[in-house]
Design a protein around this motif. Structure first.
Motif, PDB file in Angstrom:
ATOM      1  N   VAL A  75      10.735   1.115  10.152  1.00 13.13           N
ATOM      2  CA  VAL A  75      12.028   0.569   9.724  1.00 13.13           C
ATOM      3  C   VAL A  75      11.853  -0.289   8.472  1.00 13.13           C
ATOM      4  O   VAL A  75      12.633  -0.173   7.511  1.00 13.13           O
ATOM      5  CB  VAL A  75      12.690  -0.237  10.871  1.00 13.13           C
ATOM      6  N   ILE A  76      10.835  -1.126   8.467  1.00 12.14           N
ATOM      7  CA  ILE A  76      10.577  -1.985   7.303  1.00 12.14           C
ATOM      8  C   ILE A  76      10.360  -1.133   6.050  1.00 12.14           C
ATOM      9  O   ILE A  76      10.927  -1.415   4.985  1.00 12.14           O
ATOM     10  CB  ILE A  76       9.372  -2.918   7.560  1.00 12.14           C
ATOM     11  N   LEU A  77       9.553  -0.072   6.161  1.00 12.96           N
ATOM     12  CA  LEU A  77       9.303   0.783   4.995  1.00 12.96           C
ATOM     13  C   LEU A  77      10.564   1.501   4.547  1.00 12.96           C
ATOM     14  O   LEU A  77      10.818   1.610   3.341  1.00 12.96           O
ATOM     15  CB  LEU A  77       8.189   1.796   5.299  1.00 12.96           C
ATOM     16  N   CYS A  78      11.363   1.999   5.477  1.00 13.70           N
ATOM     17  CA  CYS A  78      12.604   2.691   5.102  1.00 13.70           C
ATOM     18  C   CYS A  78      13.546   1.753   4.358  1.00 13.70           C
ATOM     19  O   CYS A  78      14.138   2.137   3.340  1.00 13.70           O
ATOM     20  CB  CYS A  78      13.282   3.277   6.343  1.00 13.70           C
ATOM     21  N   VAL A  79      13.688   0.541   4.840  1.00 13.93           N
ATOM     22  CA  VAL A  79      14.546  -0.448   4.173  1.00 13.93           C
ATOM     23  C   VAL A  79      13.967  -0.800   2.799  1.00 13.93           C
ATOM     24  O   VAL A  79      14.703  -0.875   1.804  1.00 13.93           O
ATOM     25  CB  VAL A  79      14.713  -1.705   5.063  1.00 13.93           C
ATOM     26  N   LEU A  80      12.662  -1.012   2.738  1.00 16.02           N
ATOM     27  CA  LEU A  80      12.007  -1.345   1.467  1.00 16.02           C
ATOM     28  C   LEU A  80      12.220  -0.242   0.435  1.00 16.02           C
ATOM     29  O   LEU A  80      12.610  -0.516  -0.704  1.00 16.02           O
ATOM     30  CB  LEU A  80      10.506  -1.572   1.700  1.00 16.02           C
ATOM     31  N   PHE A  81      11.990   1.003   0.825  1.00 12.35           N
ATOM     32  CA  PHE A  81      12.146   2.116  -0.118  1.00 12.35           C
ATOM     33  C   PHE A  81      13.597   2.261  -0.559  1.00 12.35           C
ATOM     34  O   PHE A  81      13.870   2.477  -1.741  1.00 12.35           O
ATOM     35  CB  PHE A  81      11.638   3.423   0.485  1.00 12.35           C
ATOM     36  N   ALA A  82      14.535   2.142   0.371  1.00 12.15           N
ATOM     37  CA  ALA A  82      15.952   2.257   0.014  1.00 12.15           C
ATOM     38  C   ALA A  82      16.341   1.172  -0.994  1.00 12.15           C
ATOM     39  O   ALA A  82      17.095   1.430  -1.937  1.00 12.15           O
ATOM     40  CB  ALA A  82      16.824   2.163   1.260  1.00 12.15           C
ATOM     41  N   ARG A 135       0.832  -1.211   0.000  1.00 12.06           N
ATOM     42  CA  ARG A 135       0.000   0.000   0.000  1.00 12.06           C
ATOM     43  C   ARG A 135       0.862   1.254   0.000  1.00 12.06           C
ATOM     44  O   ARG A 135       0.610   2.196  -0.765  1.00 12.06           O
ATOM     45  CB  ARG A 135      -0.939  -0.011   1.197  1.00 12.06           C
ATOM     46  N   ALA A 136       1.871   1.280   0.852  1.00  9.64           N
ATOM     47  CA  ALA A 136       2.751   2.452   0.936  1.00  9.64           C
ATOM     48  C   ALA A 136       3.532   2.625  -0.364  1.00  9.64           C
ATOM     49  O   ALA A 136       3.678   3.750  -0.866  1.00  9.64           O
ATOM     50  CB  ALA A 136       3.698   2.313   2.123  1.00  9.64           C
ATOM     51  N   LEU A 137       4.023   1.529  -0.920  1.00 11.10           N
ATOM     52  CA  LEU A 137       4.798   1.589  -2.161  1.00 11.10           C
ATOM     53  C   LEU A 137       3.943   2.097  -3.319  1.00 11.10           C
ATOM     54  O   LEU A 137       4.358   2.984  -4.072  1.00 11.10           O
ATOM     55  CB  LEU A 137       5.370   0.209  -2.480  1.00 11.10           C
ATOM     56  N   MET A 159       3.273   5.810  -2.869  1.00 14.98           N
ATOM     57  CA  MET A 159       4.450   6.625  -3.165  1.00 14.98           C
ATOM     58  C   MET A 159       4.649   6.757  -4.670  1.00 14.98           C
ATOM     59  O   MET A 159       4.947   7.828  -5.178  1.00 14.98           O
ATOM     60  CB  MET A 159       5.700   6.001  -2.538  1.00 14.98           C
ATOM     61  N   VAL A 160       4.455   5.683  -5.400  1.00 18.07           N
ATOM     62  CA  VAL A 160       4.686   5.689  -6.848  1.00 18.07           C
ATOM     63  C   VAL A 160       3.537   6.378  -7.589  1.00 18.07           C
ATOM     64  O   VAL A 160       3.762   7.198  -8.474  1.00 18.07           O
ATOM     65  CB  VAL A 160       4.878   4.244  -7.373  1.00 18.07           C
ATOM     66  N   GLY A 161       2.305   6.060  -7.226  1.00 21.84           N
ATOM     67  CA  GLY A 161       1.155   6.523  -8.001  1.00 21.84           C
ATOM     68  C   GLY A 161       0.594   7.869  -7.619  1.00 21.84           C
ATOM     69  O   GLY A 161      -0.091   8.509  -8.406  1.00 21.84           O
ATOM     70  N   GLY A 162       0.827   8.322  -6.390  1.00 23.05           N
ATOM     71  CA  GLY A 162       0.318   9.616  -5.956  1.00 23.05           C
ATOM     72  C   GLY A 162      -1.017   9.519  -5.249  1.00 23.05           C
ATOM     73  O   GLY A 162      -1.623   8.436  -5.156  1.00 23.05           O
ATOM     74  N   GLY A 200      -5.681   5.739   4.528  1.00 28.23           N
ATOM     75  CA  GLY A 200      -4.306   5.353   4.811  1.00 28.23           C
ATOM     76  C   GLY A 200      -3.412   5.514   3.591  1.00 28.23           C
ATOM     77  O   GLY A 200      -2.304   6.054   3.677  1.00 28.23           O
ATOM     78  N   ASN A 201      -3.897   5.069   2.441  1.00 28.97           N
ATOM     79  CA  ASN A 201      -3.130   5.209   1.203  1.00 28.97           C
ATOM     80  C   ASN A 201      -2.944   6.679   0.845  1.00 28.97           C
ATOM     81  O   ASN A 201      -1.872   7.086   0.401  1.00 28.97           O
ATOM     82  CB  ASN A 201      -3.816   4.472   0.062  1.00 28.97           C
ATOM     83  N   LEU A 202      -3.982   7.473   1.022  1.00 28.34           N
ATOM     84  CA  LEU A 202      -3.877   8.907   0.771  1.00 28.34           C
ATOM     85  C   LEU A 202      -2.812   9.521   1.671  1.00 28.34           C
ATOM     86  O   LEU A 202      -2.001  10.332   1.220  1.00 28.34           O
ATOM     87  CB  LEU A 202      -5.233   9.589   0.991  1.00 28.34           C
ATOM     88  N   THR A 203      -2.783   9.130   2.918  1.00 27.71           N
ATOM     89  CA  THR A 203      -1.780   9.650   3.853  1.00 27.71           C
ATOM     90  C   THR A 203      -0.374   9.283   3.402  1.00 27.71           C
ATOM     91  O   THR A 203       0.523  10.134   3.386  1.00 27.71           O
ATOM     92  CB  THR A 203      -2.048   9.130   5.275  1.00 27.71           C
ATOM     93  N   TYR A 204      -0.166   8.018   3.053  1.00 23.24           N
ATOM     94  CA  TYR A 204       1.147   7.616   2.536  1.00 23.24           C
ATOM     95  C   TYR A 204       1.529   8.488   1.338  1.00 23.24           C
ATOM     96  O   TYR A 204       2.659   8.974   1.244  1.00 23.24           O
ATOM     97  CB  TYR A 204       1.144   6.152   2.086  1.00 23.24           C
ATOM     98  N   ALA A 205       0.602   8.674   0.414  1.00 24.93           N
ATOM     99  CA  ALA A 205       0.896   9.437  -0.797  1.00 24.93           C
ATOM    100  C   ALA A 205       1.208  10.895  -0.476  1.00 24.93           C
ATOM    101  O   ALA A 205       2.131  11.477  -1.053  1.00 24.93           O
ATOM    102  CB  ALA A 205      -0.278   9.343  -1.779  1.00 24.93           C
ATOM    103  N   LEU A 206       0.466  11.500   0.431  1.00 21.64           N
ATOM    104  CA  LEU A 206       0.706  12.910   0.754  1.00 21.64           C
ATOM    105  C   LEU A 206       2.098  13.122   1.345  1.00 21.64           C
ATOM    106  O   LEU A 206       2.698  14.181   1.163  1.00 21.64           O
ATOM    107  CB  LEU A 206      -0.369  13.430   1.710  1.00 21.64           C
ATOM    108  N   PHE A 207       2.615  12.134   2.019  1.00 16.88           N
ATOM    109  CA  PHE A 207       3.958  12.246   2.596  1.00 16.88           C
ATOM    110  C   PHE A 207       5.062  11.768   1.654  1.00 16.88           C
ATOM    111  O   PHE A 207       6.193  12.258   1.737  1.00 16.88           O
ATOM    112  CB  PHE A 207       4.044  11.444   3.901  1.00 16.88           C
TER     113      PHE A 207
END
Length: 191
Positions: A170-177, A62-64, A67-70, A105-112
């Motif tokens: 931490v999981i999201l930071c590692v995933l994005f990196a 969901r976060a990924l 982040m990609v789609g907006g 939740g997805n909107l929040t991820y995208a806004l950040f």
């Protein structure tokens, strides 16, 4: 404005124009469909139990995708993902409140995270707000569906979401990196 623009915040017309343009791209729509499948597949992986809390894995896709789609794509993705995963594996009656929680939740991820470097503070605050939404709205939906005491449900969810906040961040930071270079090569992001 070039498509490779990064935005420090979502409070500009250019940000929303870019989000609308990105939402229409076949590559982004295909990626979103793959992330729906990933959410379902990640739901099959056993959760990690941390005392009273557990970490499931769907939040990563969901976060990924957000982040990609907006933000506009994130809303549509949230509605589709929640509905499709429910239809593939129904657990009780369908309740649209849970879809609303997923969409927010997805909107929040995208806004950040959309068109912004996914720094640790950005990821942390995105996760903090999505967890807060899960506490408040998830408790409300449980109250409506089950008639349980709202405060009791909310306190239980607050503890569980507080326990999982740092590990999920931490999981999201590692995933994005790990995935940002791959997403760039796949031309899913151009920043």
């Amino acid at each position: 404005m070039p498509s490779s623009t990064l935005y420090p915040h979502p409070f500009s017309a250019g940000y929303w124009r870019q989000a609308l343009d990105d939402m229409k791209k076949p590559r982004i729509l295909t990626f979103s469909a793959l992330m729906i499948a990933a959410c379902w597949a990640l739901g099959l992986i056993p959760s990690i139990h941390m005392g009273a809390a557990r970490i499931s894995w769907g939040f990563m896709a969901r976060a990924l995708c957000s982040m990609v789609g907006g933000p506009l794509n994130a809303l549509v993705f949230g509605a589709a993902e929640d509905t499709i995963t429910y239809l593939l594996h129904p657990t009780g009656p369908y309740f649209p409140g849970y879809m609303l929680t997923t969409m927010l939740g997805n909107l929040t991820y995208a806004l950040f995270l959309y068109r912004a470097k996914p720094s640790v503070p950005r990821v942390f605050f995105a996760k903090l707000l999505t967890n807060a939404q899960n506490v408040v709205l998830g408790s409300l939906w449980s109250y409506i569906l089950g008639g349980q005491a709202y405060r009791v449900i909310m306190m239980e969810r607050l503890v569980k979401n507080a326990i999982t906040l740092i590990p999920q961040t931490v999981i999201l930071c590692v995933l994005f990196a790990a995935l940002l270079p791959i997403l760039r090569r796949a031309r899913l992001i151009d920043w």
